[in-house]
Design a protein around this motif. Structure first.
Motif, mmCIF file in Angstrom:
data_model
loop_
_atom_site.group_PDB
_atom_site.id
_atom_site.type_symbol
_atom_site.label_atom_id
_atom_site.label_comp_id
_atom_site.label_asym_id
_atom_site.label_seq_id
_atom_site.Cartn_x
_atom_site.Cartn_y
_atom_site.Cartn_z
ATOM 1 N N SER A 1 -87.742 -55.114 -22.835
ATOM 2 C CA SER A 1 -87.297 -53.831 -22.295
ATOM 3 C C SER A 1 -88.386 -53.186 -21.467
ATOM 4 C CB SER A 1 -86.936 -52.885 -23.437
ATOM 5 O OG SER A 1 -85.997 -53.498 -24.275
ATOM 6 N N TYR A 2 -87.971 -52.441 -20.468
ATOM 7 C CA TYR A 2 -88.927 -51.685 -19.660
ATOM 8 C C TYR A 2 -88.312 -50.321 -19.369
ATOM 9 C CZ TYR A 2 -92.046 -50.384 -15.831
ATOM 10 O OH TYR A 2 -92.938 -49.722 -15.026
ATOM 11 N N GLY A 3 -88.971 -49.283 -19.845
ATOM 12 C CA GLY A 3 -88.535 -47.908 -19.566
ATOM 13 C C GLY A 3 -87.288 -47.464 -20.295
ATOM 14 N N VAL A 4 -86.853 -48.183 -21.327
ATOM 15 C CA VAL A 4 -85.564 -47.831 -21.927
ATOM 16 C C VAL A 4 -85.661 -46.728 -22.978
ATOM 17 C CG1 VAL A 4 -84.505 -50.081 -21.548
ATOM 18 C CG2 VAL A 4 -85.685 -49.625 -23.694
ATOM 19 N N ASP A 5 -86.862 -46.440 -23.464
ATOM 20 C CA ASP A 5 -86.956 -45.546 -24.622
ATOM 21 C C ASP A 5 -86.267 -44.201 -24.397
ATOM 22 O OD1 ASP A 5 -88.154 -47.419 -26.094
ATOM 23 O OD2 ASP A 5 -90.208 -46.687 -25.818
ATOM 24 N N ASP A 6 -86.435 -43.651 -23.174
ATOM 25 C CA ASP A 6 -85.792 -42.357 -22.900
ATOM 26 C C ASP A 6 -84.724 -42.499 -21.810
ATOM 27 O OD1 ASP A 6 -87.262 -42.904 -20.680
ATOM 28 O OD2 ASP A 6 -88.178 -40.913 -20.494
ATOM 29 N N ALA A 7 -84.302 -43.747 -21.534
ATOM 30 C CA ALA A 7 -83.464 -43.975 -20.350
ATOM 31 C C ALA A 7 -82.005 -43.599 -20.585
ATOM 32 C CB ALA A 7 -83.558 -45.427 -19.913
ATOM 33 N N ASP A 8 -81.424 -42.915 -19.615
ATOM 34 C CA ASP A 8 -79.985 -42.643 -19.613
ATOM 35 C C ASP A 8 -79.229 -43.812 -18.981
ATOM 36 O OD1 ASP A 8 -80.259 -40.104 -20.693
ATOM 37 O OD2 ASP A 8 -80.626 -39.204 -18.720
ATOM 38 N N LEU A 9 -79.855 -44.421 -17.972
ATOM 39 C CA LEU A 9 -79.191 -45.457 -17.185
ATOM 40 C C LEU A 9 -79.963 -46.759 -17.359
ATOM 41 C CD1 LEU A 9 -78.879 -43.323 -13.907
ATOM 42 C CD2 LEU A 9 -77.357 -43.311 -15.904
ATOM 43 N N VAL A 10 -79.277 -47.800 -17.856
ATOM 44 C CA VAL A 10 -79.968 -49.052 -18.165
ATOM 45 C C VAL A 10 -79.264 -50.219 -17.490
ATOM 46 C CG1 VAL A 10 -80.610 -50.658 -20.017
ATOM 47 C CG2 VAL A 10 -80.872 -48.197 -20.361
ATOM 48 N N VAL A 11 -80.072 -51.104 -16.897
ATOM 49 C CA VAL A 11 -79.562 -52.351 -16.330
ATOM 50 C C VAL A 11 -79.912 -53.486 -17.276
ATOM 51 C CG1 VAL A 11 -79.979 -54.053 -14.491
ATOM 52 C CG2 VAL A 11 -79.541 -51.661 -13.896
ATOM 53 N N VAL A 12 -78.953 -54.398 -17.503
ATOM 54 C CA VAL A 12 -79.185 -55.603 -18.301
ATOM 55 C C VAL A 12 -79.109 -56.791 -17.352
ATOM 56 C CG1 VAL A 12 -78.365 -57.021 -20.218
ATOM 57 C CG2 VAL A 12 -78.171 -54.525 -20.344
ATOM 58 N N ILE A 13 -80.090 -57.680 -17.419
ATOM 59 C CA ILE A 13 -80.182 -58.770 -16.438
ATOM 60 C C ILE A 13 -80.917 -59.951 -17.064
ATOM 61 C CG2 ILE A 13 -82.385 -57.940 -15.449
ATOM 62 C CD1 ILE A 13 -81.030 -58.643 -12.641
ATOM 63 N N MET A 14 -80.780 -61.155 -16.461
ATOM 64 C CA MET A 14 -81.519 -62.339 -16.906
ATOM 65 C C MET A 14 -82.163 -63.002 -15.695
ATOM 66 S SD MET A 14 -79.186 -64.363 -19.680
ATOM 67 C CE MET A 14 -77.820 -64.793 -18.604
ATOM 68 N N GLY A 15 -83.277 -63.659 -15.935
ATOM 69 C CA GLY A 15 -83.867 -64.513 -14.911
ATOM 70 C C GLY A 15 -84.776 -63.783 -13.944
ATOM 71 N N SER A 16 -85.002 -64.403 -12.781
ATOM 72 C CA SER A 16 -86.056 -63.979 -11.868
ATOM 73 C C SER A 16 -85.846 -62.588 -11.287
ATOM 74 C CB SER A 16 -86.168 -64.992 -10.720
ATOM 75 O OG SER A 16 -84.926 -65.112 -10.055
ATOM 76 N N ALA A 17 -84.585 -62.142 -11.157
ATOM 77 C CA ALA A 17 -84.340 -60.845 -10.519
ATOM 78 C C ALA A 17 -84.732 -59.686 -11.422
ATOM 79 C CB ALA A 17 -82.880 -60.725 -10.093
ATOM 80 N N ALA A 18 -85.083 -59.972 -12.679
ATOM 81 C CA ALA A 18 -85.527 -58.896 -13.576
ATOM 82 C C ALA A 18 -86.734 -58.179 -12.976
ATOM 83 C CB ALA A 18 -85.863 -59.463 -14.954
ATOM 84 N N GLY A 19 -87.574 -58.930 -12.276
ATOM 85 C CA GLY A 19 -88.761 -58.328 -11.663
ATOM 86 C C GLY A 19 -88.386 -57.329 -10.574
ATOM 87 N N ASN A 20 -87.356 -57.652 -9.779
ATOM 88 C CA ASN A 20 -86.891 -56.726 -8.743
ATOM 89 C C ASN A 20 -86.420 -55.424 -9.380
ATOM 90 O OD1 ASN A 20 -86.743 -59.472 -7.960
ATOM 91 N ND2 ASN A 20 -85.436 -58.979 -6.211
ATOM 92 N N VAL A 21 -85.665 -55.563 -10.478
ATOM 93 C CA VAL A 21 -85.131 -54.364 -11.133
ATOM 94 C C VAL A 21 -86.281 -53.544 -11.717
ATOM 95 C CG1 VAL A 21 -83.537 -53.497 -12.882
ATOM 96 C CG2 VAL A 21 -82.984 -55.592 -11.626
ATOM 97 N N ARG A 22 -87.267 -54.246 -12.295
ATOM 98 C CA ARG A 22 -88.405 -53.535 -12.877
ATOM 99 C C ARG A 22 -89.146 -52.727 -11.805
ATOM 100 N NH1 ARG A 22 -91.087 -57.688 -14.668
ATOM 101 N NH2 ARG A 22 -89.699 -58.251 -16.338
ATOM 102 N N ALA A 23 -89.268 -53.322 -10.609
ATOM 103 C CA ALA A 23 -89.957 -52.623 -9.516
ATOM 104 C C ALA A 23 -89.210 -51.341 -9.144
ATOM 105 C CB ALA A 23 -90.069 -53.543 -8.299
ATOM 106 N N VAL A 24 -87.887 -51.424 -9.127
ATOM 107 C CA VAL A 24 -87.082 -50.239 -8.802
ATOM 108 C C VAL A 24 -87.207 -49.208 -9.913
ATOM 109 C CG1 VAL A 24 -84.713 -49.408 -8.489
ATOM 110 C CG2 VAL A 24 -85.488 -51.484 -7.306
ATOM 111 N N VAL A 25 -87.173 -49.672 -11.158
ATOM 112 C CA VAL A 25 -87.298 -48.752 -12.299
ATOM 113 C C VAL A 25 -88.628 -48.007 -12.219
ATOM 114 C CG1 VAL A 25 -87.629 -48.643 -14.818
ATOM 115 C CG2 VAL A 25 -85.736 -49.965 -13.849
#
Ligand code: SF4
Ligand code: SF4
Lengths: 413, 153
Positions: free
Chosen positions: A275-299
């Protein structure tokens, strides 16, 4: 935020922690995997080349040719034969590995079920790639999803480092759980990009995986076994399948514990979900594989702007870590699940279906949006990910239905 | 594992948590191969956990399982012509050429599938493929004696 409680289901690894040395290298994901193969030195590797995994077997063939491994390297004429030969080598009592991708994995379909039904501890790397037609050699998860229900443990790597670590973890998991394991890495994005990562010294890997002593084998002359028995009448077939279900369920803590042991050796955590940033998150994306890094950058960027957003990456896909995932997203007001494979005609993408089941099981009722992205290697641009979070903000506010009627194709109108 | 199951061999690896460092443990399911020839091994009555991992059994049980029933052509051996070169024995895919003291002794019709490979390989004309129905002692069905089949009521 993972719920991986080690419960002493596997023995300890005989690693001398004071002697562990790690080297930092820059290499493609495939060469990281080939390096793990060299260090593990399996008894048999039976493989057929297919893009984008070819450089794994190509590199491994060099290790064989140069005498750097003791492996019996069997080059076959198709993936059907690759898996058949691997099954034979494993049933004969060897530590047997193979590698495949896409159409090759599809061609193995019947053998995949035989490997798991016979409970053979095979390790097979899959370089995740699109499935024809139309023909496309680039990365998505269409091939893996075709193997999803075949009784294999499936580990999804985000990057070259995880692909290396997962290969070593998979070796112990397969033999402890008596199930085949498929560590995967995304075609081209991970298999072919050069990335920085660390590899452990040979002695450490050798000690960690240990020597493979099969419980039974076709070739043990004192007590040879028969494999592939008939179970046609009465409930025998169903009972043996139930044993298989029990085994893959029981493998979740095994994966957690072997992952934790490897983490204690090399200092990189293994969680079924990350998990990254979910502790207080209202909006969460669930994903697998290499694109997780792209989502993390946006988060990271959105959180800097004060938005309460997070991302959960699923690393153990089968068995599905439903409790870990539900715990990770339990505070969310809206969830988007990003799938890199279709499940045509299903109400949502495959990972979205698993997520929905996990949420339902945990009594969590929040709106879920199913998206498809990156099919056939289509770019996962950061602005597309930002669009997902913008959509989720609307969904959380006006809550128009728990699930979208059909998955949305990200970036495609 | 039910106690009446004989033919059990070398149980190992089911020790789980007590495994020594470096040992390869296994999930707690029995790994004892089952002898499927054992008439008292009533695996139909077993619980899920009684089954050996992957349903592995004690090897060699096909000896007692007659699989020659679908043969339509039968290799017939002429012992007088046979030179005991054992080419047939080498090539038979079903291990159905019987041999004692390096001499061919006959054909195991319980397992021979009638593929004809032995007859092709024999250099001495000592194996002849004959239609199965010509080889039975019982007469083949007499078509004239068959009951008439009528349609409808
Ligand atoms: S191949 Fe012919 S001659 Fe040789 S052992 Fe067989 S039957 Fe006899
Ligand atoms: S017919 Fe085929 S199966 Fe039968 S004995 Fe000859 S080679 Fe073997």
């Amino acid at each position: 935020m993972t719920d991986t409680t080690p419960t002493a289901v596997v023995g300890a690894a005989a690693v001398d922690l004071s002697a562990v040395e790690q080297r930092t290298i820059a290499s493609t994901g495939n060469l990281f995997v080939a390096e793990a193969f060299r260090q593990i030195d399996p008894d048999a590797v039976c493989a057929y080349p297919i893009t984008p995994q070819t450089t794994i077997v190509e590199e491994f063939a060099k290790f064989v040719a140069n005498g750097r491994v003791h492996t019996e390297y069997v080059t076959v004429e198709s993936e059907h034969s690759a898996m058949s030969a691997t099954i034979g080598a494993s049933a004969a009592g060897g530590r047997a590995f193979t590698v495949t991708s896409s159409q090759g994995l599809a061609l193995m379909w019947e053998e995949l079920h035989i490997a798991s039904g016979l409970r053979l501890p095979i390790v097979m790397i899959n370089a995740n790639r699109a499935i024809s037609a139309p023909i496309n050699i680039h990365g998505d998860h269409s091939d893996v999803m075709g193997a999803r229900d075949s009784g294999w443990i499936i580990l999804m790597a985000e990057n070259a480092q995880e692909a290396y670590d997962n290969t070593i973890i998979a070796t112990r998991v397969a033999e402890a759980a008596r199930l085949p394991v498929m560590p995967t890495l995304d075609g081209f994005i991970t298999t072919h990009s050069i990335a920085r990562g660390q590899v452990a010294d040979d002695a450490t890997v050798k000690a960690f995986v240990g020597e493979y002593v099969p419980d039974d084998s076709l070739l043990r002359s004192t007590s040879p076994v028969m494999v592939g028995a008939f179970a046609n009448l009465g409930p025998t077939y169903m009972k043996v399948k139930k044993a298989e279900r029990d085994a893959i369920d029981a493998s979740l803590p095994i994966i957690g514990e072997v992952g934790a042991q490897w983490a204690s050796v090399i200092g990189r955590d293994y969680g079924h979900v990350e998990s990254y940033g979910v502790d207080d998150a209202d909006l969460v994306v669930v994903i697998m594989g290499s694109a997780a890094g792209n989502v993390r950058a946006v988060v990271r960027r959105l959180r800097e702007q004060g938005q309460r957003v997070g991302v959960v990456k699923v690393r153990t896909y089968r068995p599905f870590p439903a409790a870990d995932l539900a715990a990770a997203v339990s505070g969310a007001r809206a969830i988007a699940v990003l799938d890199r494979a279709e499940s045509f005609g299903a109400p949502a993408g495959p990972l979205a279906l698993d997520t929905l089941a996990a949420l339902y099981g945990a009594g969590i009722q929040v709106p879920v949006r199913s998206y498809l992205y990156g099919l056939g290697g289509a770019d996962v641009r950061l602005d597309l990910v930002e669009q997902v979070y913008a959509d989720l903000a609307d969904v959380a506010d006006d809550g128009d239905g728990l699930l979208n009627p059909t998955p949305r194709y990200l970036g495609i109108r | 594992m039910p106690e009446n199951n004989t033919g059990v061999q070398g149980a190992q690896g089911a020790s789980g948590a007590s495994a020594a460092p470096g040992a390869r443990p296994c999930i707690p399911t029995t790994t004892i191969p089952v002898d499927f020839r054992d008439a008292t091994a009533r695996f139909g009555d077993w619980d899920v956990a009684d089954f050996p991992v992957g349903m592995a059994g004690v090897a060699g049980n096909s000896v007692d399982y007659v699989t020659g029933g679908w043969r339509s052509m039968r290799p017939v051996w002429d012992a007088d012509k046979c030179k005991h070169c054992l080419l047939c024995w080498v090539n038979c895919p079903d291990s159905s050429i019987t041999v004692a003291d390096e001499q061919m002794t006959g054909i195991d019709y319980d397992h021979c599938k009638g593929c004809g490979i032995c007859a092709v390989e024999c250099r001495f004309d000592a194996l002849d493929m004959r239609p199965e129905h010509e080889c039975h002692d019982e007469p083949v069905l007499d078509a004239a004696a068959e009951p008439e089949i009528t349609q409808g009521a």
